[in-house]
Design an enzyme around this catalytic site. Sequence first.
Site, PDB file in Angstrom:
ATOM      1  N   HIS A   1      33.246  40.161  46.091  1.00 10.19           N
ATOM      2  CA  HIS A   1      32.643  40.068  47.382  1.00 10.19           C
ATOM      3  C   HIS A   1      31.337  40.330  47.328  1.00 10.19           C
ATOM      4  O   HIS A   1      30.717  41.399  46.644  1.00 10.19           O
ATOM      5  CB  HIS A   1      33.176  41.021  48.078  1.00 10.19           C
ATOM      6  CG  HIS A   1      32.744  40.799  49.786  1.00 10.19           C
ATOM      7  ND1 HIS A   1      33.328  39.865  50.660  1.00 10.19           N
ATOM      8  CD2 HIS A   1      31.967  41.591  50.383  1.00 10.19           C
ATOM      9  CE1 HIS A   1      32.544  39.986  51.662  1.00 10.19           C
ATOM     10  NE2 HIS A   1      31.488  41.125  51.643  1.00 10.19           N
TER      11      HIS A   1
ATOM     12  N   ILE B   1      41.743  33.510  53.150  1.00 12.04           N
ATOM     13  CA  ILE B   1      42.346  34.653  53.076  1.00 12.04           C
ATOM     14  C   ILE B   1      43.820  34.220  52.647  1.00 12.04           C
ATOM     15  O   ILE B   1      44.398  33.495  53.397  1.00 12.04           O
ATOM     16  CB  ILE B   1      42.084  35.589  54.290  1.00 12.04           C
ATOM     17  CG1 ILE B   1      40.746  35.832  54.229  1.00 12.04           C
ATOM     18  CG2 ILE B   1      43.013  36.732  54.044  1.00 12.04           C
ATOM     19  CD1 ILE B   1      40.282  36.547  55.622  1.00 12.04           C
ATOM     20  N   LEU B   2      44.319  35.186  51.631  1.00 17.35           N
ATOM     21  CA  LEU B   2      45.639  34.778  51.195  1.00 17.35           C
ATOM     22  C   LEU B   2      46.884  35.799  52.145  1.00 17.35           C
ATOM     23  O   LEU B   2      46.423  37.023  52.401  1.00 17.35           O
ATOM     24  CB  LEU B   2      45.872  34.966  49.967  1.00 17.35           C
ATOM     25  CG  LEU B   2      45.321  33.807  48.919  1.00 17.35           C
ATOM     26  CD1 LEU B   2      45.342  34.524  47.412  1.00 17.35           C
ATOM     27  CD2 LEU B   2      45.861  32.620  48.895  1.00 17.35           C
TER      28      LEU B   2
ATOM     29  N   GLY C   1      31.263  27.350  42.083  1.00 19.45           N
ATOM     30  CA  GLY C   1      31.915  27.953  40.847  1.00 19.45           C
ATOM     31  C   GLY C   1      31.021  28.433  39.672  1.00 19.45           C
ATOM     32  O   GLY C   1      31.361  28.691  38.648  1.00 19.45           O
ATOM     33  N   THR C   2      29.870  29.028  40.197  1.00 15.25           N
ATOM     34  CA  THR C   2      29.065  29.853  39.266  1.00 15.25           C
ATOM     35  C   THR C   2      29.680  31.036  38.782  1.00 15.25           C
ATOM     36  O   THR C   2      29.500  31.549  37.589  1.00 15.25           O
ATOM     37  CB  THR C   2      27.530  30.171  39.840  1.00 15.25           C
ATOM     38  OG1 THR C   2      27.833  31.273  40.774  1.00 15.25           O
ATOM     39  CG2 THR C   2      26.946  29.051  40.419  1.00 15.25           C
ATOM     40  N   ASN C   3      30.675  31.718  39.469  1.00 17.13           N
ATOM     41  CA  ASN C   3      31.242  32.880  38.884  1.00 17.13           C
ATOM     42  C   ASN C   3      32.601  32.641  37.900  1.00 17.13           C
ATOM     43  O   ASN C   3      32.759  33.132  36.960  1.00 17.13           O
ATOM     44  CB  ASN C   3      31.791  33.735  40.072  1.00 17.13           C
ATOM     45  CG  ASN C   3      31.075  34.779  40.830  1.00 17.13           C
ATOM     46  OD1 ASN C   3      30.628  35.785  40.118  1.00 17.13           O
ATOM     47  ND2 ASN C   3      30.517  34.442  42.033  1.00 17.13           N
TER      48      ASN C   3
HETATM   49  C1  GAR Z   1      29.822  34.321  45.697  1.00 20.67           C
HETATM   50  O1  GAR Z   1      28.740  34.879  46.046  1.00 20.67           O
HETATM   51  C2  GAR Z   1      30.858  35.086  46.119  1.00 20.67           C
HETATM   52  O2  GAR Z   1      30.761  36.361  45.854  1.00 20.67           O
HETATM   53  C3  GAR Z   1      31.092  34.836  47.352  1.00 20.67           C
HETATM   54  O3  GAR Z   1      30.831  33.291  47.450  1.00 20.67           O
HETATM   55  C4  GAR Z   1      30.193  32.929  46.341  1.00 20.67           C
HETATM   56  C5  GAR Z   1      30.776  32.057  45.597  1.00 20.67           C
HETATM   57  O4  GAR Z   1      29.916  31.209  44.616  1.00 20.67           O
HETATM   58  N1  GAR Z   1      32.572  35.015  47.705  1.00 20.67           N
HETATM   59  C6  GAR Z   1      32.670  35.350  49.286  1.00 20.67           C
HETATM   60  O5  GAR Z   1      32.184  35.303  49.896  1.00 20.67           O
HETATM   61  C7  GAR Z   1      34.226  35.641  49.260  1.00 20.67           C
HETATM   62  N2  GAR Z   1      34.164  36.435  50.545  1.00 20.67           N
HETATM   63  P1  GAR Z   1      30.355  30.417  43.356  1.00 20.67           P
HETATM   64  O6  GAR Z   1      31.490  29.384  43.658  1.00 20.67           O
HETATM   65  O7  GAR Z   1      29.135  30.004  42.814  1.00 20.67           O
HETATM   66  O8  GAR Z   1      30.936  31.367  42.386  1.00 20.67           O
END
Ligand code: GAR
Length: 207
Positions: free
Chosen positions: A110, A93-94, A12-14
């Site tokens: 992505h 994938i939804l 969940g850093t994003n």
């Molecule tokens: C992120 O790098 C995101 O771009 C990627 O997973 C990571 C999640 O990190 N997403 C995908 O690969 C989707 N296809 P987070 O949980 O720390 O945000």
Amino acid sequence: MKNIVVLVSGGGTNLQALIDAEKRGDIKNGKITCVISSKADAYALERAKNAGIDSVVLERKAYADSKAYSEAILAELQKQNAELVVLAGFMTILDECVTKAYPYRIINVHPALIPSFCGEGFYGLKVHKAALDYGVKISGATVHFVNEKADAGAIILQGTVDVQNGDTPETLQRRIMENVEWKLLPKAVSLFCEDRITIRGGKAYIE
Ligand code: GAR
């Protein structure tokens, strides 16, 4: 004020970048009202709790197939009155029942420069491993709308980083998150909430 629901599966850093941006006032005209996680032990749920945001767990493994799972996600999004859905490290994938219900209203981040290293099977560290195995000299991340094909919806923003000698999937992932994802995802969300993204001929333009 647009109602934002964020879907997560992991660290969940994003999501944290979105929460911090909202706190700073950098998400104009939008508010995160709910976080939905596909995993009960996702650290992203702690982040939501610490920020005082409601969360719901809908475990992928509790459903027979992608269609049944997507229907449950759709019902929850409708219950939450979502106006924008953000996939922030959401690893499922939804099905088109969700994408058709929210055309140009689902945003994904992505961790590569689409159309490279994307589509089914490319997620998380696998993406960075594929980029390093290929030997690319730049990589980055793409924020895009979600349609019925994996990673194929209109691109909103992209940003790049240099690949360095000795990079591992982990070091490249971290550089891309810090320099691109955590900046561009909140930016795209704000642009959406400000009604500044226009679609023409299937492409997204910032105006
Ligand atoms: C992120 O790098 C995101 O771009 C990627 O997973 C990571 C999640 O990190 N997403 C995908 O690969 C989707 N296809 P987070 O949980 O720390 O945000």
